[in-house]
Write an enzyme that holds these catalytic residues in place. Structure first.
Site, PDB file in Angstrom:
ATOM      1  CE1 TYR A  26     -18.283 -18.844  29.528  1.00  0.00           C
ATOM      2  CE2 TYR A  26     -18.282 -19.713  31.944  1.00  0.00           C
ATOM      3  CZ  TYR A  26     -18.749 -19.669  30.702  1.00  0.00           C
ATOM      4  OH  TYR A  26     -20.052 -20.246  30.516  1.00  0.00           O
ATOM      5  CB  ALA A  80     -27.690 -20.326  31.832  1.00  0.00           C
TER       6      ALA A  80
END
Ligand code: DQA
Length: 146
Positions: A26, A80
């Site tokens: 990320y 998620a």
């Protein structure tokens, strides 16, 4: 400001950890830094942006449910929950607000379980793999639907 000038940006679970969370995937950018860039693009496009983050599925659901009365479009990185939340998919389907799904990473280049987005069919389109630019491109796309 009129609803058709307002965009809601939602960050899902664990995105508050950006900066220290798996930087090899990320990067080192923090959520605050991402939000500053989103606000700068919103100013350029002359739209008002509201940005919220939650680690709670129910809170995200409530925000999606309420979004259509207050906002003209939605940009969402569901984290998620992208891969697990039928409830979020149902909320997006019902909200009747144009939504753009974004991901910092390319979810199709990662583990098998990330390759399936349960919310993909409830959004206009998806931008995945461009880091912070996924959000910025997502905002530009959302504005086209205001
Ligand atoms: C993510 C990808 C998801 O698979 C992951 O669970 C996240 C972040 C992304 O922005 O790349 O939390 O949505």
């Amino acid at each position: 400001m009129a609803k058709n000038k307002r965009v809601l940006v939602l960050h899902g679970p664990n995105l508050n950890l950006l900066g220290r969370r798996q930087p090899e995937i990320y990067g080192r950018i923090t959520l605050d830094q991402i939000n500053k860039k989103i606000r700068a693009v919103a100013r350029e496009l002359r739209v008002q942006v509201e940005i919220r983050q939650s680690n709670h599925e129910g809170e995200l659901l409530t925000w999606v449910q309420e979004s259509a009365t207050q906002f003209g479009a939605l940009v969402i990185n569901a984290g998620a929950y992208t891969h697990s939340s039928i409830a979020l998919r149902d909320a997006l389907m019902d909200a009747g607000i144009p939504a753009i799904e974004v991901h910092l990473s390319n979810i199709y280049k990662r583990e098998e379980f990330r390759k399936r987005s349960l919310i993909a069919e409830s959004v206009i389109g998806q931008i995945s793999g461009f880091g912070v630019h996924s959000y910025l491109l997502g905002l530009r796309a959302a504005v086209e639907y205001l």
